[in-house]
Design a protein around this motif. Structure first.
Motif, PDB file in Angstrom:
ATOM      1  N   TRP A 285      22.603  72.930  31.895  1.00 10.63           N
ATOM      2  CA  TRP A 285      23.222  72.030  32.848  1.00 10.63           C
ATOM      3  C   TRP A 285      24.477  72.711  33.382  1.00 10.63           C
ATOM      4  O   TRP A 285      25.140  73.448  32.651  1.00 10.63           O
ATOM      5  CB  TRP A 285      23.585  70.708  32.176  1.00 10.63           C
ATOM      6  CG  TRP A 285      22.381  69.937  31.754  1.00 10.63           C
ATOM      7  CD1 TRP A 285      21.771  69.972  30.535  1.00 10.63           C
ATOM      8  CD2 TRP A 285      21.617  69.052  32.552  1.00 10.63           C
ATOM      9  NE1 TRP A 285      20.668  69.148  30.537  1.00 10.63           N
ATOM     10  CE2 TRP A 285      20.556  68.567  31.770  1.00 10.63           C
ATOM     11  CE3 TRP A 285      21.720  68.601  33.876  1.00 10.63           C
ATOM     12  CZ2 TRP A 285      19.613  67.662  32.252  1.00 10.63           C
ATOM     13  CZ3 TRP A 285      20.781  67.699  34.352  1.00 10.63           C
ATOM     14  CH2 TRP A 285      19.746  67.244  33.547  1.00 10.63           C
ATOM     15  N   PRO A 286      24.854  72.459  34.639  1.00  2.02           N
ATOM     16  CA  PRO A 286      26.019  73.143  35.216  1.00  2.02           C
ATOM     17  C   PRO A 286      27.360  72.582  34.765  1.00  2.02           C
ATOM     18  O   PRO A 286      28.390  73.239  34.922  1.00  2.02           O
ATOM     19  CB  PRO A 286      25.833  72.938  36.722  1.00  2.02           C
ATOM     20  CG  PRO A 286      25.019  71.692  36.840  1.00  2.02           C
ATOM     21  CD  PRO A 286      24.129  71.674  35.621  1.00  2.02           C
ATOM     22  N   SER A 287      27.369  71.357  34.198  1.00  2.86           N
ATOM     23  CA  SER A 287      28.625  70.761  33.755  1.00  2.86           C
ATOM     24  C   SER A 287      28.375  69.857  32.550  1.00  2.86           C
ATOM     25  O   SER A 287      27.255  69.385  32.345  1.00  2.86           O
ATOM     26  CB  SER A 287      29.261  69.937  34.880  1.00  2.86           C
ATOM     27  OG  SER A 287      28.496  68.769  35.114  1.00  2.86           O
ATOM     28  N   LEU A 288      29.444  69.608  31.819  1.00  2.00           N
ATOM     29  CA  LEU A 288      29.341  68.722  30.660  1.00  2.00           C
ATOM     30  C   LEU A 288      28.955  67.315  31.110  1.00  2.00           C
ATOM     31  O   LEU A 288      28.109  66.672  30.491  1.00  2.00           O
ATOM     32  CB  LEU A 288      30.665  68.702  29.889  1.00  2.00           C
ATOM     33  CG  LEU A 288      30.700  67.822  28.651  1.00  2.00           C
ATOM     34  CD1 LEU A 288      29.637  68.252  27.636  1.00  2.00           C
ATOM     35  CD2 LEU A 288      32.079  67.850  28.018  1.00  2.00           C
TER      36      LEU A 288
ATOM     37  N   HIS B 146      28.000  80.292  33.692  1.00  2.00           N
ATOM     38  CA  HIS B 146      28.422  81.681  33.831  1.00  2.00           C
ATOM     39  C   HIS B 146      27.211  82.555  34.186  1.00  2.00           C
ATOM     40  O   HIS B 146      26.218  82.586  33.444  1.00  2.00           O
ATOM     41  CB  HIS B 146      29.058  82.164  32.527  1.00  2.00           C
ATOM     42  CG  HIS B 146      29.721  83.490  32.661  1.00  2.00           C
ATOM     43  ND1 HIS B 146      29.024  84.667  32.563  1.00  2.00           N
ATOM     44  CD2 HIS B 146      30.995  83.813  32.926  1.00  2.00           C
ATOM     45  CE1 HIS B 146      29.856  85.675  32.736  1.00  2.00           C
ATOM     46  NE2 HIS B 146      31.063  85.183  32.953  1.00  2.00           N
ATOM     47  N   PRO B 147      27.264  83.277  35.312  1.00  2.00           N
ATOM     48  CA  PRO B 147      26.098  84.041  35.788  1.00  2.00           C
ATOM     49  C   PRO B 147      25.527  85.043  34.776  1.00  2.00           C
ATOM     50  O   PRO B 147      24.306  85.128  34.625  1.00  2.00           O
ATOM     51  CB  PRO B 147      26.608  84.762  37.032  1.00  2.00           C
ATOM     52  CG  PRO B 147      27.823  84.019  37.458  1.00  2.00           C
ATOM     53  CD  PRO B 147      28.398  83.385  36.229  1.00  2.00           C
ATOM     54  N   LEU B 148      26.378  85.785  34.087  1.00  2.00           N
ATOM     55  CA  LEU B 148      25.865  86.786  33.139  1.00  2.00           C
ATOM     56  C   LEU B 148      25.216  86.138  31.921  1.00  2.00           C
ATOM     57  O   LEU B 148      24.185  86.607  31.438  1.00  2.00           O
ATOM     58  CB  LEU B 148      26.976  87.743  32.710  1.00  2.00           C
ATOM     59  CG  LEU B 148      27.497  88.671  33.803  1.00  2.00           C
ATOM     60  CD1 LEU B 148      28.656  89.517  33.280  1.00  2.00           C
ATOM     61  CD2 LEU B 148      26.389  89.548  34.353  1.00  2.00           C
ATOM     62  N   THR B 149      25.806  85.069  31.446  1.00  2.00           N
ATOM     63  CA  THR B 149      25.217  84.362  30.313  1.00  2.00           C
ATOM     64  C   THR B 149      23.906  83.698  30.726  1.00  2.00           C
ATOM     65  O   THR B 149      22.918  83.759  29.996  1.00  2.00           O
ATOM     66  CB  THR B 149      26.204  83.328  29.741  1.00  2.00           C
ATOM     67  OG1 THR B 149      27.424  83.986  29.408  1.00  2.00           O
ATOM     68  CG2 THR B 149      25.641  82.665  28.497  1.00  2.00           C
TER      69      THR B 149
ATOM     70  N   THR C 146      31.085  76.568  28.558  1.00  3.79           N
ATOM     71  CA  THR C 146      32.003  76.689  29.695  1.00  3.79           C
ATOM     72  C   THR C 146      33.202  77.580  29.396  1.00  3.79           C
ATOM     73  O   THR C 146      33.702  78.268  30.284  1.00  3.79           O
ATOM     74  CB  THR C 146      32.495  75.281  30.120  1.00  3.79           C
ATOM     75  OG1 THR C 146      31.361  74.471  30.390  1.00  3.79           O
ATOM     76  CG2 THR C 146      33.376  75.347  31.349  1.00  3.79           C
ATOM     77  N   HIS C 147      33.678  77.589  28.157  1.00  2.00           N
ATOM     78  CA  HIS C 147      34.928  78.266  27.810  1.00  2.00           C
ATOM     79  C   HIS C 147      34.730  79.610  27.108  1.00  2.00           C
ATOM     80  O   HIS C 147      35.645  80.095  26.460  1.00  2.00           O
ATOM     81  CB  HIS C 147      35.776  77.351  26.936  1.00  2.00           C
ATOM     82  CG  HIS C 147      36.015  76.013  27.559  1.00  2.00           C
ATOM     83  ND1 HIS C 147      36.919  75.808  28.573  1.00  2.00           N
ATOM     84  CD2 HIS C 147      35.430  74.815  27.342  1.00  2.00           C
ATOM     85  CE1 HIS C 147      36.881  74.543  28.940  1.00  2.00           C
ATOM     86  NE2 HIS C 147      35.987  73.919  28.208  1.00  2.00           N
ATOM     87  N   ILE C 148      33.551  80.202  27.240  1.00  2.00           N
ATOM     88  CA  ILE C 148      33.333  81.496  26.588  1.00  2.00           C
ATOM     89  C   ILE C 148      33.713  82.634  27.534  1.00  2.00           C
ATOM     90  O   ILE C 148      33.661  82.487  28.756  1.00  2.00           O
ATOM     91  CB  ILE C 148      31.875  81.669  26.103  1.00  2.00           C
ATOM     92  CG1 ILE C 148      30.904  81.625  27.277  1.00  2.00           C
ATOM     93  CG2 ILE C 148      31.532  80.627  25.050  1.00  2.00           C
ATOM     94  CD1 ILE C 148      29.512  82.095  26.932  1.00  2.00           C
TER      95      ILE C 148
END
Length: 124
Positions: free
Chosen positions: A107-110, A88-91, A57-59
């Motif tokens: 997964w979309p969230s932790l 993140h779409p690009l990742t 999430t934080h990259i």
């Protein structure tokens, strides 16, 4: 006797949450960051039954070095649980193009990764 964990890195935060070890990647995950993260990743994945979540999430940047870290974690935890958090779409595109989403469905969230009932990473 257990050895001391390697010193912390600015690209990684490690914590426990709901019975999982969460590896939270931060900033630019390139070859230099991967070299800092690798000892922590190996320590956490030394137990093949470990329950690990890698949170992207934080990259702000993620290259082939980051993909290698994910692939390494996946293979070290072949009998354990490994969850990946990435929105993140690009990742996500890079993960899909390389086929890694078949082994590590993101997964979309932790919270969704931590509450997934009995999910394990995909086949080797």
């Amino acid at each position: 006797m257990r050895s001391e964990p390697p010193p912390l890195t600015r690209h990684l935060r490690v914590r426990r949450d709901r019975g999982h070890t969460v590896l939270e990647f931060h900033g630019e995950i390139d070859i230099a960051a991967a070299a800092e993260i690798l000892p922590h990743l190996d320590l956490v994945t030394a137990d093949p039954d470990a329950r690990v979540v890698i949170d992207l999430t934080h990259i702000t940047f993620f290259d082939l070095s980051g993909l290698r870290l994910l692939h390494r974690a996946r293979h070290r935890l072949f009998d354990g649980r490994l969850q990946l958090v990435c929105a993140h779409p690009l990742t996500l595109r890079m993960l899909r193009i390389t086929g890694l989403t078949r082994l590590l469905p993101p997964w979309p969230s932790l919270d969704s990764a931590l509450t997934a009932p009995g999910s394990k990473s995909g086949p080797v």
